[in-house]
Design an enzyme around this catalytic site. Sequence first.
Site, PDB file in Angstrom:
ATOM      1  N   ASP A  79       0.795  -1.222   0.000  1.00  0.00           N
ATOM      2  CA  ASP A  79       0.000   0.000   0.000  1.00  0.00           C
ATOM      3  C   ASP A  79       0.834   1.282   0.000  1.00  0.00           C
ATOM      4  OD1 ASP A  79      -2.540   1.186   0.022  1.00  0.00           O
ATOM      5  OD2 ASP A  79      -2.494   1.469   2.189  1.00  0.00           O
ATOM      6  N   HIS A  80       0.312   2.289  -0.696  1.00  0.00           N
ATOM      7  CA  HIS A  80       0.850   3.656  -0.689  1.00  0.00           C
ATOM      8  C   HIS A  80       2.347   3.715  -0.994  1.00  0.00           C
ATOM      9  CE1 HIS A  80      -2.647   6.025   0.379  1.00  0.00           C
ATOM     10  NE2 HIS A  80      -2.976   5.101   1.252  1.00  0.00           N
ATOM     11  N   GLU A 131      -4.547   6.430  -6.756  1.00  0.00           N
ATOM     12  CA  GLU A 131      -5.458   7.358  -6.073  1.00  0.00           C
ATOM     13  C   GLU A 131      -5.544   8.666  -6.840  1.00  0.00           C
ATOM     14  OE1 GLU A 131      -5.418   9.818  -1.845  1.00  0.00           O
ATOM     15  OE2 GLU A 131      -4.900   7.698  -1.803  1.00  0.00           O
TER      16      GLU A 131
END
Length: 277
Positions: A79-80, A131
């Site tokens: 993630d991220h 995102e």
Amino acid sequence: MLVRITEMLKYAKKEGYAVPALAAVDELTSRAAIEAAERMKSPVILLCMENGNKDLCYFGKMINDFAIRAQIPVALVYDHTTSFESAIKGIRAGFNCIMVDRSQIPYKENVAQVKELVRIAHAANVEVESELGHVGMEGSDAQDSECALTVPDEALKFVEETDVDCLAVAIGTSHGVYKGKPKLRFDLLEKIAQKVTVPLVLHGGSGTGDENLAKTCRKGICKVNIVNDLYRSAYNALISDGMEGNRIYNLFPVLSKGYIETAMHFMKVLGSAGKAI
């Protein structure tokens, strides 16, 4: 069983539920996430934050094995990732999906960097989430900044230009602990869902509220990230137990119990319970 995230989420989108993406950064949290999912007969996504595990390549091998042996569908997301190097690290570690976050840079740069990593990841049979808009950080009030929210037409253009497999949208949630009460833009979510065909993701599931989360699933969200509430529940389980005397030997089972109970609760809220196929 280890499955591709888009395979998992296409069923969620069709049936109007969301798959929980649960914080998994070590053996304890990974086993707890899978145990909760197996109890609830729910698909689950193991979510390892960037730098969440110091030995990522070894950890990746371990959770791949956990996923393969699980009795329910499991996907693995790193993630991220905030740099090219960290995204490649996630691919090398064996995650079958990486989240490429360039949401804080200008649109054109965001597209260029995400597009490049999508090309590389897809060549390695790894899927990509990205995102658009920007979900606030701990203590922020995301809904106070309209410029941080996802623009529907821009979301459609972004997906077409980058070829991402999933899109995280900013509709008023916040990572970590909220400042004030969350105020979600369901109208905005509806507009995005009407334009964008790839699965939509909600970051900042903790503290958002059961009713709000359930409604996002009905409006098009297919994946919800949950971290803070799981850690908080594990901590609260320790406080409630007291851990006095030799009870301290039950430290890790009690932590797991708190995590599992909350994970199971979210599976009910998001509608994924009983959906493992």
